[in-house]
Design a protein around this motif. Structure first.
Motif, PDB file in Angstrom:
ATOM      1  N   THR A  35       0.828  -1.211   0.000  1.00  0.00           N
ATOM      2  CA  THR A  35       0.000   0.000   0.000  1.00  0.00           C
ATOM      3  C   THR A  35       0.858   1.255   0.000  1.00  0.00           C
ATOM      4  N   ILE A  36       1.929   1.234   0.788  1.00  0.00           N
ATOM      5  CA  ILE A  36       2.832   2.391   0.813  1.00  0.00           C
ATOM      6  C   ILE A  36       3.467   2.595  -0.555  1.00  0.00           C
ATOM      7  N   GLN A  37       3.879   1.492  -1.174  1.00  0.00           N
ATOM      8  CA  GLN A  37       4.465   1.593  -2.514  1.00  0.00           C
ATOM      9  C   GLN A  37       3.447   2.154  -3.507  1.00  0.00           C
ATOM     10  N   LEU A  38       2.202   1.682  -3.416  1.00  0.00           N
ATOM     11  CA  LEU A  38       1.163   2.167  -4.334  1.00  0.00           C
ATOM     12  C   LEU A  38       0.871   3.646  -4.114  1.00  0.00           C
ATOM     13  N   LEU A  39       0.808   4.071  -2.855  1.00  0.00           N
ATOM     14  CA  LEU A  39       0.532   5.480  -2.579  1.00  0.00           C
ATOM     15  C   LEU A  39       1.660   6.368  -3.080  1.00  0.00           C
ATOM     16  N   ASP A  40       2.895   5.938  -2.861  1.00  0.00           N
ATOM     17  CA  ASP A  40       4.035   6.733  -3.322  1.00  0.00           C
ATOM     18  C   ASP A  40       4.044   6.828  -4.839  1.00  0.00           C
ATOM     19  N   LEU A  85       2.769   9.689  -9.960  1.00  0.00           N
ATOM     20  CA  LEU A  85       2.106   9.641 -11.268  1.00  0.00           C
ATOM     21  C   LEU A  85       1.107  10.773 -11.436  1.00  0.00           C
ATOM     22  N   THR A  86       0.614  11.317 -10.333  1.00  0.00           N
ATOM     23  CA  THR A  86      -0.352  12.409 -10.428  1.00  0.00           C
ATOM     24  C   THR A  86       0.253  13.617 -11.121  1.00  0.00           C
ATOM     25  N   GLN A  95       5.391  10.077 -21.842  1.00  0.00           N
ATOM     26  CA  GLN A  95       6.801   9.887 -21.528  1.00  0.00           C
ATOM     27  C   GLN A  95       7.077  10.201 -20.063  1.00  0.00           C
ATOM     28  N   ALA A  96       6.396  11.196 -19.508  1.00  0.00           N
ATOM     29  CA  ALA A  96       6.581  11.517 -18.090  1.00  0.00           C
ATOM     30  C   ALA A  96       6.104  10.369 -17.209  1.00  0.00           C
ATOM     31  N   VAL A  97       5.006   9.713 -17.577  1.00  0.00           N
ATOM     32  CA  VAL A  97       4.523   8.566 -16.818  1.00  0.00           C
ATOM     33  C   VAL A  97       5.543   7.437 -16.832  1.00  0.00           C
ATOM     34  N   LEU A  98       6.110   7.168 -18.003  1.00  0.00           N
ATOM     35  CA  LEU A  98       7.102   6.105 -18.108  1.00  0.00           C
ATOM     36  C   LEU A  98       8.349   6.423 -17.290  1.00  0.00           C
ATOM     37  N   GLU A  99       8.784   7.665 -17.308  1.00  0.00           N
ATOM     38  CA  GLU A  99       9.970   8.048 -16.547  1.00  0.00           C
ATOM     39  C   GLU A  99       9.710   7.924 -15.047  1.00  0.00           C
ATOM     40  N   VAL A 100       8.528   8.336 -14.593  1.00  0.00           N
ATOM     41  CA  VAL A 100       8.209   8.220 -13.171  1.00  0.00           C
ATOM     42  C   VAL A 100       8.162   6.751 -12.748  1.00  0.00           C
ATOM     43  N   ALA A 101       7.541   5.910 -13.566  1.00  0.00           N
ATOM     44  CA  ALA A 101       7.469   4.485 -13.237  1.00  0.00           C
ATOM     45  C   ALA A 101       8.860   3.863 -13.181  1.00  0.00           C
ATOM     46  N   HIS A 102       9.717   4.217 -14.132  1.00  0.00           N
ATOM     47  CA  HIS A 102      11.077   3.661 -14.142  1.00  0.00           C
ATOM     48  C   HIS A 102      11.870   4.138 -12.938  1.00  0.00           C
ATOM     49  N   GLN A 149      -2.994   2.603 -15.622  1.00  0.00           N
ATOM     50  CA  GLN A 149      -4.067   3.591 -15.580  1.00  0.00           C
ATOM     51  C   GLN A 149      -3.548   4.982 -15.939  1.00  0.00           C
ATOM     52  N   ALA A 150      -2.347   5.319 -15.455  1.00  0.00           N
ATOM     53  CA  ALA A 150      -1.769   6.626 -15.798  1.00  0.00           C
ATOM     54  C   ALA A 150      -1.448   6.711 -17.286  1.00  0.00           C
ATOM     55  N   LEU A 151      -0.972   5.617 -17.876  1.00  0.00           N
ATOM     56  CA  LEU A 151      -0.719   5.610 -19.320  1.00  0.00           C
ATOM     57  C   LEU A 151      -2.021   5.780 -20.102  1.00  0.00           C
ATOM     58  N   ALA A 152      -3.071   5.113 -19.652  1.00  0.00           N
ATOM     59  CA  ALA A 152      -4.367   5.279 -20.325  1.00  0.00           C
ATOM     60  C   ALA A 152      -4.857   6.714 -20.203  1.00  0.00           C
TER      61      ALA A 152
END
Length: 605
Positions: free
Chosen positions: A221-226, A231-232, A238-245, A349-352
């Motif tokens: 849950t902590i990982q998901l919240l962070d 992602l917000t 490209q910004a979503v992909l960079e944040v995920a990486h 979801q962020a990519l969508a």
């Protein structure tokens, strides 16, 4: 609905549960996880909270303990349904799928701990046997069972209970140092001791497993919240992909990369490169994308590679592919894969969301382009054809009548043709200037110039247009010099003057006033026209605003003021709209910054 009762579940069972939950989400269902000791009662209470009328449940497998202590979940639901319709799936249907064999790893150090705890408890009980009664000595062994259950699991706890039972009988039940029992009450004591030890060990082990599950859930849950918080702030794909990486790479020693498909259908690294993949790893990535399933390392499909591939999917449409390489010498564990799958969902979801935003932006731009195209076509069909028609009529008259026309009439026709040609030239020049402004190809050739020269040249160019008006000019002689592209500023002033002349009444006043204040030069053009409403003062600078208004906009394409704002803005200035002469009409003010003036001894033109 899954009820977690705290019992240990093998890795195969966890994978089957997670696969069923993912299938339910893909079919549009909701997944609910409840934590309680009693499964059937918890399901009935949840069904009543949701106001459900039908419960679909699978039939439990036959086991000897269910035959002895009661039926499975399905039978208990049927007994306690109280108005609910309970549908039980036939167990034979599930037999078609191969039953995976659960593998339980024997952790020998846990059983060694059980043996050591029993020995320590026996020594401690032997030391206090002289001061404690025989029934109280059993509490020492129960403490050892609880300690092993809390630190390990159910198996070592039961082993400790059995060893404690034997040690208690061998050392303390008469006759000592023998497993034989003389008194009947001692048999009952030993039976109760073994039963209490097994129950307490079971409860303690279950509490420990639940605590571990809660810790794992809390960490996820902590990982998901962070990740969701990061992602917000991502606005594009490209910004979503960079944040995920950045969030996943390096965490727990993982190496993460994210792949995308280009317009040719080929996978390429979108974040986390450069990385070289083998042919087997590329084939695993393609298979994972096509089948929307995990592939590669630690999976059933092409597991020989170094990378584990998981598709980032929304509504059965892969948007990207996440690749994870585990730590050297270690395999990707089941909890690690569950954590990665959980973290992959908000990324998908962020990519969508980013893809939908890009589509909406493209649709908006397409709509604006179509609107501008329609306005331009309307302008070309009216404002550009009007001078051509007038010129053609004058030329036809000259050719048809020739010498029959008086000299004054021929001169009037020729002057009208010249005026219409100049008008057409200004329209075409506006289109070209707007094109250069839009593509950023407009270059500023700055030089020092006097404001009076710019105003005088603009008025001279529009002498025929301004002839029907009463022109007033207020240009002081001691104005500071401008460091600008003189031709562009002159063109901007010409556009403003022409716009004012077009909307001014016949014999109306038109005032041009130049002042210097607040480190800016102000060129104000005021008229006595209809004026501009407050709501429209920002819109008049939009391209084709006049043409888009149709008959309400008057003549012209609506490019003049847009070009004026672009040219003045390129010099760091701005255009302001205010009230006209004596509160009537409109006042357009060109505001240009005044730089440090050059040395008066230099050669200034």
């Amino acid at each position: 609905v899954h009820v977690d009762n705290g019992r240990l579940r093998g890795e195969t069972g966890r994978q089957r549960l997670q696969a069923a939950q993912q299938l339910a989400e893909r079919l549009g269902g909701d997944v609910v996880v409840l934590r309680a000791a009693e499964v059937a009662r918890t399901l009935i209470e949840h069904a009543r909270e949701r106001r459900a009328s039908v419960v679909l449940v699978g039939q439990s497998r036959d086991r000897w303990r269910r035959r002895l202590f009661g039926a499975g979940v399905a039978a208990r639901l049927l007994r306690a349904s109280q108005g609910l319709e309970v549908n039980v799936l036939d167990r034979d249907v599930l037999r078609s799928a191969p039953k995976p064999t659960a593998r339980y790893a024997w952790v020998w150090r846990h059983y060694l701990l059980a043996l050591a705890a029993t020995a320590l408890a026996a020594g401690l009980a032997w030391a206090v046997a002289s001061v404690l009664a025989l029934p109280n000595i059993s509490l020492v062994f129960l403490a050892a069972v609880l300690l092993v259950a809390v630190r390990t699991s159910l198996g070592p706890a039961l082993a400790c209970a059995l060893l404690s039972f034997l040690a208690y009988d061998f050392l303390f039940i008469p006759p000592n140092f023998s497993l034989s029992i003389q008194r009947e009450e001692d048999v009952l004591t030993l039976v109760f001791f073994l039963l209490m030890a097994a129950l307490t060990g079971n409860l303690a082990a279950r509490q420990r497993s639940q605590l571990q599950a809660l810790r794992e859930t809390q960490a996820q849950t902590i990982q998901l919240l962070d990740l969701s918080r990061r992602l917000t702030g991502a606005t594009d794909r490209q910004a979503v992909l960079e944040v995920a990486h950045q969030h996943l790479d390096g965490r727990l020693g993982w190496q993460v990369c994210i792949l995308q498909r280009d317009e040719h259908g080929q996978l390429h690294i979108a974040s986390g490169g450069p990385i070289a993949f083998t042919d087997n790893e590329c084939a695993a990535a393609q298979w994972a994308w096509q089948h929307d399933q995990a592939a590669g390392r630690s999976s059933d499909t092409l597991p020989e590679g170094r990378w584990w591939w998981w598709p980032l999917t929304v509504d059965s449409q892969p948007l990207a592919l996440m690749g994870v390489s585990e730590r050297p010498g270690q395999a990707l564990s089941g909890p690690d894969r569950r954590l990665l799958r959980g973290l992959a969902q908000p990324v998908a979801q962020a990519l969508a969301r980013a893809q939908l935003s890009e589509q909406l932006e493209a649709a908006r731009l397409h709509g604006e382009t179509e609107q501008l195209r329609s306005a331009l076509l309307a302008s070309v069909s009216h404002d550009l054809r009007t001078p051509l028609t007038s010129m053609r009529g004058s030329i036809d008259s000259l050719l048809a009548l020739g010498e029959a026309l008086a000299e004054s009439d021929r001169r009037e026709l020729l002057e009208g043709t010249r005026d219409e040609a100049e008008r057409l030239d200004r329209y075409i020049q506006n289109l070209l200037d707007m094109t250069r402004l839009g593509h950023g190809s407009l270059k500023l050739a700055r030089d020092w110039v006097a404001p009076a020269d710019i105003v005088g040249s603009a008025l001279h160019r529009l002498r025929a247009v301004l002839a029907p008006l009463n022109l007033e000019t207020q240009v002081p002689a001691n104005l500071p010099l401008l460091f600008v592209h003189a031709a562009l500023i002159e063109q901007a002033l010409v556009n403003v003057l022409e716009n004012a002349a077009r909307f001014s009444p016949a014999q109306g006043r038109l005032r041009v006033e130049v002042t210097a204040r607040d480190q800016q030069l102000h060129i104000a053009v005021s008229d006595e026209g209809p004026g501009i409403a407050l709501a429209d003062r920002d819109k008049v600078f939009d391209m084709f605003y006049t043409a888009a208004r149709g008959d309400r906009g008057g003549q012209g394409t609506g490019l003049g003021l847009a070009i004026c704002q672009g040219m003045i803005g390129a010099h760091g200035g701005q255009v302001r709209v205010g009230e006209g002469i004596d509160g009537v009409g409109t006042c357009m003010t060109l505001c240009l910054p005044l730089p440090t003036q050059p040395d008066t001894g230099s050669d200034v033109p």
